[in-house]
Design a protein around this motif. Structure first.
Motif, PDB file in Angstrom:
ATOM      1  N   UNK A  83       7.763  12.331  -0.592  1.00  0.00           N
ATOM      2  CA  UNK A  83       6.900  11.561   0.302  1.00  0.00           C
ATOM      3  C   UNK A  83       7.695  10.649   1.239  1.00  0.00           C
ATOM      4  N   UNK A  84       7.352  10.740   2.524  1.00  0.00           N
ATOM      5  CA  UNK A  84       7.881   9.852   3.562  1.00  0.00           C
ATOM      6  C   UNK A  84       6.700   9.365   4.409  1.00  0.00           C
ATOM      7  N   UNK A  85       6.943   8.348   5.234  1.00  0.00           N
ATOM      8  CA  UNK A  85       5.862   7.779   6.026  1.00  0.00           C
ATOM      9  C   UNK A  85       6.291   7.506   7.467  1.00  0.00           C
ATOM     10  N   UNK A  86       5.293   7.433   8.321  1.00  0.00           N
ATOM     11  CA  UNK A  86       5.419   6.803   9.637  1.00  0.00           C
ATOM     12  C   UNK A  86       4.290   5.782   9.721  1.00  0.00           C
TER      13      UNK A  86
ATOM     14  N   UNK B 187      -1.365  14.723  -1.549  1.00  0.00           N
ATOM     15  CA  UNK B 187      -2.729  14.278  -1.817  1.00  0.00           C
ATOM     16  C   UNK B 187      -2.775  13.142  -2.816  1.00  0.00           C
ATOM     17  N   UNK B 188      -1.919  13.215  -3.838  1.00  0.00           N
ATOM     18  CA  UNK B 188      -1.874  12.145  -4.823  1.00  0.00           C
ATOM     19  C   UNK B 188      -1.421  10.841  -4.176  1.00  0.00           C
ATOM     20  N   UNK B 189      -0.449  10.939  -3.276  1.00  0.00           N
ATOM     21  CA  UNK B 189       0.010   9.748  -2.556  1.00  0.00           C
ATOM     22  C   UNK B 189      -1.108   9.175  -1.696  1.00  0.00           C
ATOM     23  N   UNK B 190      -1.840  10.060  -1.008  1.00  0.00           N
ATOM     24  CA  UNK B 190      -2.946   9.611  -0.165  1.00  0.00           C
ATOM     25  C   UNK B 190      -4.034   8.914  -0.958  1.00  0.00           C
ATOM     26  N   UNK B 191      -4.359   9.442  -2.123  1.00  0.00           N
ATOM     27  CA  UNK B 191      -5.381   8.823  -2.960  1.00  0.00           C
ATOM     28  C   UNK B 191      -4.945   7.441  -3.420  1.00  0.00           C
TER      29      UNK B 191
ATOM     30  N   UNK C  29      -5.355   4.965  -0.363  1.00  0.00           N
ATOM     31  CA  UNK C  29      -6.696   4.471  -0.006  1.00  0.00           C
ATOM     32  C   UNK C  29      -7.226   3.529  -1.082  1.00  0.00           C
ATOM     33  N   UNK C  30      -6.907   3.783  -2.341  1.00  0.00           N
ATOM     34  CA  UNK C  30      -7.348   2.877  -3.403  1.00  0.00           C
ATOM     35  C   UNK C  30      -6.600   1.553  -3.342  1.00  0.00           C
ATOM     36  N   UNK C  31      -5.291   1.617  -3.098  1.00  0.00           N
ATOM     37  CA  UNK C  31      -4.496   0.391  -3.011  1.00  0.00           C
ATOM     38  C   UNK C  31      -4.925  -0.445  -1.810  1.00  0.00           C
TER      39      UNK C  31
ATOM     40  N   UNK D 279       0.830  -1.203   0.000  1.00  0.00           N
ATOM     41  CA  UNK D 279       0.000   0.000   0.000  1.00  0.00           C
ATOM     42  C   UNK D 279       0.869   1.260   0.000  1.00  0.00           C
ATOM     43  N   UNK D 280       1.926   1.245   0.817  1.00  0.00           N
ATOM     44  CA  UNK D 280       2.820   2.402   0.869  1.00  0.00           C
ATOM     45  C   UNK D 280       3.557   2.594  -0.454  1.00  0.00           C
ATOM     46  N   UNK D 281       3.921   1.496  -1.103  1.00  0.00           N
ATOM     47  CA  UNK D 281       4.580   1.599  -2.406  1.00  0.00           C
ATOM     48  C   UNK D 281       3.661   2.262  -3.426  1.00  0.00           C
ATOM     49  N   UNK D 282       2.356   1.949  -3.339  1.00  0.00           N
ATOM     50  CA  UNK D 282       1.395   2.583  -4.240  1.00  0.00           C
ATOM     51  C   UNK D 282       1.428   4.097  -4.070  1.00  0.00           C
ATOM     52  N   UNK D 283       1.577   4.566  -2.840  1.00  0.00           N
ATOM     53  CA  UNK D 283       1.680   6.003  -2.600  1.00  0.00           C
ATOM     54  C   UNK D 283       2.911   6.608  -3.244  1.00  0.00           C
TER      55      UNK D 283
END
Length: 293
Positions: free
Chosen positions: A170-173, A221-225, A228-230, A154-158
C-alpha cells in the motif's frame, strides 16, 4: 454462464515452481534487486519460512528445528551487506522472530505476554460497532481545514489493515482540493476537501508472485475499509470512490509521474461532513447466510 475469472487458481505444480524459484534466489540477485522488492521478499520469506512455524511451536510448547531460522538469519546478513537501516520495521520484526526461534530450538519458552491485546471492554465493543454502523458515505463537506496529523492517523490505519503474506504494497497520494482544484473533476460526486488515493506498489508482489489478483485487490480494499472507519472515528466523514474512466486515471498518473509498477486502485474523499444521510438499511444476517452447519 457467468465465469468468475478472479477465482482462477494456479496448479500445485505451478505454485511449487514459483516457491522453488523464490527459495533459489542467489545472494547476488538479492544484493542487486530493487530495494522495495528486496524488503518485500524479506517480509514474505520470514512469514512463510519462520513466522508461522515459530508461533505454532510457541503456542503448542514444541521444540523448533535448530535450522528453522537459518534462512531468515541469512536474509538479515544480506540486509546488513546492502547497508539498509537496522531500525526499519521488517529488520526489527525478523530479528524478534529469529531470537524467539533460537529460544524455542533450545527448549526455552518464548514470552509473548507483552503483546497480548488489551481486553476489549463492553464500552470498547459498543464504541466499535457504533463507528462501524454510523459511518456514512458523505458527499458534502464544510470548509474547515483538516489537520495533517488527522490525515496521517487515518492513513496509518490503512497501513495496519490485514495484508496477504505481509508484502505491504500500500502507498498513497494525498491531494487537497484547494491546492489542485479540478484535478479530480469528472467524479460523479462533489469533490471532498482531501483526496486520499490508494495505490499499490506492484514490485512487492514479486515476492509472492502466486498471489491471485483478487487477493492483491483485497489488500487495497482492506486498507480502504480501515481508512473510512478511521476517518469517522477521528471526527471526519468521507466517501469511497472509484476512477470513472481512463482519462481520469491517466490525468492523475501523469500529474504525479507514476511509474508503471504503481497501480491506482481507488480513492477516498474525506473532510468535515456537512450532511447526515439516512442509514442505508441492510438485509438481515439470516438472509445473508446461505449455509450454516
Amino acid at each position: 454462464m457467468f465465469r468468475d475469472t478472479s477465482m482462477d487458481y494456479l496448479s500445485k505444480e505451478e505454485s511449487r515452481a514459483i516457491w522453488n524459484k523464490n527459495m533459489q534466489i542467489t545472494d547476488e540477485e538479492f544484493l542487486n534487486m530493487d530495494e522495495i522488492e528486496f524488503r518485500a521478499r524479506v517480509r514474505e520469506r520470514c512469514h512463510h519460512t519462520l513466522e508461522i512455524q515459530m508461533y505454532h511451536a510457541a503456542y503448542r510448547n514444541l521444540r523448533l528445528k535448530e535450522t528453522q531460522a537459518d534462512y531468515t538469519k541469512h536474509l538479515l546478513e544480506l540486509w546488513v551487506k546492502r547497508g539498509l537501516s537496522q531500525e526499519l520495521p521488517e529488520y526489527q520484526y525478523a530479528s524478534f522472530l529469529v531470537q524467539s526461534a533460537d529460544k524455542l530450538s533450545n527448549g526455552e519458552p518464548v514470552d509473548l505476554s507483552p503483546y497480548v491485546p488489551k481486553t476489549v471492554t463492553k464500552e470498547m465493543e459498543e464504541n466499535f460497532f457504533t463507528i462501524l454502523k454510523e459511518r456514512r458515505s458523505v458527499r458534502e463537506f464544510t470548509d474547515q481545514e483538516v489537520p495533517d496529523e488527522i490525515i496521517d492517523k487515518v492513513l496509518e490505519a490503512g497501513l495496519w489493515a490485514a495484508h496477504g503474506c505481509n508484502v505491504q504494497s500500500i502507498k498513497y497520494i494525498v491531494v487537497r482540493e484547494k491546492n489542485e482544484p479540478g484535478l479530480f473533476k469528472g467524479s460523479d460526486v462533489p469533490g471532498g476537501p482531501v483526496h486520499l488515493v490508494i495505490l499499490q506498489d506492484m514490485r512487492c508482489y514479486k515476492a509472492n508472485s502466486f498471489t491471485p489478483v483478487r487477493n492483491q485487490l483485497l489488500d487495497a480494499g482492506a486498507a480502504g475499509q480501515n481508512i473510512v472507519l478511521a476517518a469517522h472515528a477521528a471526527g471526519l466523514e468521507g466517501v469511497w470512490l472509484t476512477f470513472p474512466n481512463q482519462e481520469f486515471s491517466d490525468r492523475l498518473r501523469k500529474k504525479f509521474e507514476l511509474p508503471d509498477y504503481i497501480r491506482m486502485v481507488t480513492y477516498v474523499d474525506v473532510g468535515y461532513g456537512d450532511q447526515t444521510p439516512h442509514p442505508p438499511l441492510r438485509s438481515s444476517v439470516e438472509d445473508a447466510v446461505l449455509a450454516k452447519y
